[in-house]
Design a protein around this motif. Structure first.
Motif, mmCIF file in Angstrom:
data_model
loop_
_atom_site.group_PDB
_atom_site.id
_atom_site.type_symbol
_atom_site.label_atom_id
_atom_site.label_comp_id
_atom_site.label_asym_id
_atom_site.label_seq_id
_atom_site.Cartn_x
_atom_site.Cartn_y
_atom_site.Cartn_z
ATOM 1 N N THR A 100 73.949 -6.726 -24.103
ATOM 2 C CA THR A 100 74.703 -5.499 -24.349
ATOM 3 C C THR A 100 76.189 -5.738 -24.551
ATOM 4 O O THR A 100 77.001 -4.832 -24.372
ATOM 5 C CB THR A 100 74.511 -4.507 -23.180
ATOM 6 O OG1 THR A 100 74.927 -5.136 -21.961
ATOM 7 C CG2 THR A 100 73.055 -4.081 -23.061
ATOM 8 N N VAL A 101 76.583 -6.961 -24.929
ATOM 9 C CA VAL A 101 78.006 -7.230 -25.143
ATOM 10 C C VAL A 101 78.547 -6.270 -26.199
ATOM 11 O O VAL A 101 77.943 -6.063 -27.253
ATOM 12 C CB VAL A 101 78.230 -8.699 -25.554
ATOM 13 C CG1 VAL A 101 77.526 -9.042 -26.853
ATOM 14 C CG2 VAL A 101 79.707 -9.011 -25.652
ATOM 15 N N ALA A 102 79.687 -5.642 -25.881
ATOM 16 C CA ALA A 102 80.251 -4.634 -26.783
ATOM 17 C C ALA A 102 81.754 -4.783 -26.966
ATOM 18 O O ALA A 102 82.319 -4.204 -27.883
ATOM 19 C CB ALA A 102 79.940 -3.224 -26.256
ATOM 20 N N ALA A 103 82.409 -5.562 -26.114
ATOM 21 C CA ALA A 103 83.863 -5.687 -26.187
ATOM 22 C C ALA A 103 84.315 -6.526 -27.372
ATOM 23 O O ALA A 103 85.470 -6.444 -27.785
ATOM 24 C CB ALA A 103 84.411 -6.288 -24.889
ATOM 25 N N VAL A 104 83.404 -7.341 -27.906
ATOM 26 C CA VAL A 104 83.700 -8.114 -29.109
ATOM 27 C C VAL A 104 82.549 -7.935 -30.091
ATOM 28 O O VAL A 104 81.411 -7.672 -29.684
ATOM 29 C CB VAL A 104 83.891 -9.622 -28.808
ATOM 30 C CG1 VAL A 104 85.059 -9.850 -27.882
ATOM 31 C CG2 VAL A 104 82.618 -10.227 -28.232
ATOM 32 N N ASP A 105 82.859 -8.061 -31.361
ATOM 33 C CA ASP A 105 81.814 -8.071 -32.392
ATOM 34 C C ASP A 105 81.367 -9.520 -32.529
ATOM 35 O O ASP A 105 81.900 -10.281 -33.337
ATOM 36 C CB ASP A 105 82.373 -7.533 -33.716
ATOM 37 C CG ASP A 105 81.297 -7.346 -34.777
ATOM 38 O OD1 ASP A 105 80.262 -8.041 -34.683
ATOM 39 O OD2 ASP A 105 81.498 -6.532 -35.694
ATOM 40 N N LEU A 106 80.391 -9.897 -31.712
ATOM 41 C CA LEU A 106 80.011 -11.307 -31.637
ATOM 42 C C LEU A 106 79.442 -11.840 -32.955
ATOM 43 O O LEU A 106 79.814 -12.948 -33.370
ATOM 44 C CB LEU A 106 79.032 -11.520 -30.485
ATOM 45 C CG LEU A 106 78.684 -12.964 -30.135
ATOM 46 C CD1 LEU A 106 79.932 -13.799 -29.905
ATOM 47 C CD2 LEU A 106 77.777 -13.012 -28.913
ATOM 48 N N PRO A 107 78.558 -11.126 -33.647
ATOM 49 C CA PRO A 107 78.088 -11.656 -34.939
ATOM 50 C C PRO A 107 79.229 -11.921 -35.922
ATOM 51 O O PRO A 107 79.236 -12.941 -36.616
ATOM 52 C CB PRO A 107 77.153 -10.553 -35.448
ATOM 53 C CG PRO A 107 76.660 -9.884 -34.212
ATOM 54 C CD PRO A 107 77.835 -9.890 -33.278
ATOM 55 N N LEU A 108 80.206 -11.004 -35.969
ATOM 56 C CA LEU A 108 81.333 -11.200 -36.868
ATOM 57 C C LEU A 108 82.178 -12.396 -36.442
ATOM 58 O O LEU A 108 82.643 -13.182 -37.290
ATOM 59 C CB LEU A 108 82.189 -9.935 -36.905
ATOM 60 C CG LEU A 108 83.376 -9.950 -37.881
ATOM 61 C CD1 LEU A 108 82.878 -10.114 -39.312
ATOM 62 C CD2 LEU A 108 84.197 -8.670 -37.735
ATOM 63 N N ALA A 109 82.367 -12.552 -35.123
ATOM 64 C CA ALA A 109 83.145 -13.687 -34.622
ATOM 65 C C ALA A 109 82.462 -15.008 -34.952
ATOM 66 O O ALA A 109 83.118 -15.982 -35.339
ATOM 67 C CB ALA A 109 83.349 -13.557 -33.114
ATOM 68 N N LEU A 110 81.139 -15.045 -34.810
ATOM 69 C CA LEU A 110 80.404 -16.273 -35.126
ATOM 70 C C LEU A 110 80.484 -16.587 -36.621
ATOM 71 O O LEU A 110 80.600 -17.752 -37.014
ATOM 72 C CB LEU A 110 78.950 -16.140 -34.685
ATOM 73 C CG LEU A 110 78.714 -16.095 -33.174
ATOM 74 C CD1 LEU A 110 77.258 -15.809 -32.876
ATOM 75 C CD2 LEU A 110 79.143 -17.403 -32.519
ATOM 76 N N LYS A 111 80.421 -15.555 -37.443
ATOM 77 C CA LYS A 111 80.542 -15.762 -38.886
ATOM 78 C C LYS A 111 81.924 -16.320 -39.231
ATOM 79 O O LYS A 111 82.050 -17.277 -40.017
ATOM 80 C CB LYS A 111 80.305 -14.450 -39.622
ATOM 81 C CG LYS A 111 80.455 -14.552 -41.136
ATOM 82 C CD LYS A 111 80.243 -13.198 -41.802
ATOM 83 C CE LYS A 111 80.439 -13.289 -43.306
ATOM 84 N NZ LYS A 111 80.257 -11.964 -43.956
ATOM 85 N N ASP A 112 82.968 -15.746 -38.634
ATOM 86 C CA ASP A 112 84.330 -16.199 -38.888
ATOM 87 C C ASP A 112 84.510 -17.641 -38.428
ATOM 88 O O ASP A 112 85.092 -18.488 -39.130
ATOM 89 C CB ASP A 112 85.310 -15.267 -38.178
ATOM 90 C CG ASP A 112 86.763 -15.556 -38.539
ATOM 91 O OD1 ASP A 112 87.004 -16.264 -39.541
ATOM 92 O OD2 ASP A 112 87.654 -15.064 -37.824
ATOM 93 N N TYR A 113 83.997 -17.923 -37.222
ATOM 94 C CA TYR A 113 84.131 -19.281 -36.676
ATOM 95 C C TYR A 113 83.394 -20.295 -37.550
ATOM 96 O O TYR A 113 83.908 -21.380 -37.838
ATOM 97 C CB TYR A 113 83.576 -19.310 -35.256
ATOM 98 C CG TYR A 113 83.703 -20.658 -34.583
ATOM 99 C CD1 TYR A 113 84.852 -21.002 -33.887
ATOM 100 C CD2 TYR A 113 82.666 -21.591 -34.643
ATOM 101 C CE1 TYR A 113 84.974 -22.245 -33.269
ATOM 102 C CE2 TYR A 113 82.777 -22.824 -34.035
ATOM 103 C CZ TYR A 113 83.926 -23.140 -33.349
ATOM 104 O OH TYR A 113 84.041 -24.375 -32.739
#
Length: 300
Positions: A100-113
């Protein structure tokens, strides 16, 4: 003793099969078996018991395996450190996150990384907060995203507080309650669907009900938010989820809570992050502050 021999031992130990281990290591089985046999002769002890049906570690193999893994990890880290010194981030990055992580957009962060550091091999595991904290401490997870009660804080790891928020009740669309906002006390007689007892997500709700002096009935205990929502949709009970996460859900109704439980999300990482992990932490920190990635990953 060569690193390749250690890789072969770890592969056989994890697959319990010489053929699958050879496939993983991309060598023919005879070559893998020959190298392991040579290592066993050098050590003066058999590492595996082999039968027609199975392969298992001997007591000597059990003792050897942790040290073999440490050697391989040290070698990988040395390569990554040298590459980082020349301006290239490479290696492996193991991410862990609560569902339920919601404070970050994790999929977007992984794509950027991944775009910034294409030579880093990324893996993602979903688990509970307590399990993820232990994973970071054991170095099986490099960076993890947690949700904890407001007064709780990760210990013995580096951490960054990402933000907090209240929980809301989620009910089936045809639930008889029509209010948009209720007190926790008014829900005490409802059957609840919640995480297993002792899980961080469950503790938040239990503490909130205890604070208002009421007990609730939790006949359904689940390990994932998706399963909770599936049961809620069938009208089997009331769930409680972070408001930001609940906004993503369809076919459920959200009810605000006047004395709502709260949780705080944290990102945690090892006290000695690899270059790949440090770069990811830097990326998330920059996204939180609205700056460009760059700098150190000090503990908050």
């Amino acid at each position: 003793m060569e690193l390749q021999q250690l890789r072969y031992v770890v592969a056989v130990a994890e697959t319990r099969n010489f053929t699958r281990a050879a496939e993983r290591c991309r060598v023919v089985q005879s070559a893998l078996s020959h190298q392991i046999a040579a290592l066993e002769r050098e050590l003066g002890a058999r590492l595996f018991e082999r039968t027609s049906r199975r392969v298992r570690l001997t007591s000597a193999g059990e003792a050897f395996l942790p040290a073999a893994r440490e050697c391989l990890e040290a070698a990988d880290r040395a390569r990554a450190e040298v590459a980082a010194a020349t301006g290239e981030i490479r290696g492996r990055l193991a991410i862990g996150a609560i569902p339920t992580v919601a404070a970050v957009d994790l999929p977007l962060a992984l794509k950027d990384y991944s775009r910034r550091h294409p030579r880093v091999h990324i893996t993602l595991t979903s688990a509970g907060s307590a399990e993820l904290i232990e994973g970071v401490k054991r170095s099986t997870v490099d960076v993890a995203f947690l949700g904890l009660p407001p007064r709780a804080a990760p210990k013995d790891v580096q951490s960054l507080r990402l933000g907090g928020g209240e929980l809301v009740a989620v009910v089936a669309p045809d639930h008889p309650r029509t209010e948009d906002e209720v007190d926790l006390q008014s829900l005490a007689d409802e059957p609840f669907i919640d995480f297993r007892a002792g899980a961080a997500g469950r503790v938040q709700s239990d503490l909130a009900f205890a604070a208002v002096g009421v007990q609730r009935h939790v006949p359904f205990e689940v390990s994932t938010a998706d399963f909770m929502v599936d049961l809620v949709r069938q009208g089997l009970g009331v769930g409680m989820l972070p408001a930001a996460y609940a906004l993503r859900l369809s076919d459920v109704r959200r009810i605000r809570l006047r004395n709502a439980p709260a949780r705080v999300e944290h990102m945690i990482w090892d006290n000695r992050p690899t270059p790949a992990a440090a770069a990811f932490v830097d990326l998330i920190r920059a996204a939180q502050t609205g700056t460009s990635p760059g700098g150190s990953v000090d503990q908050d």
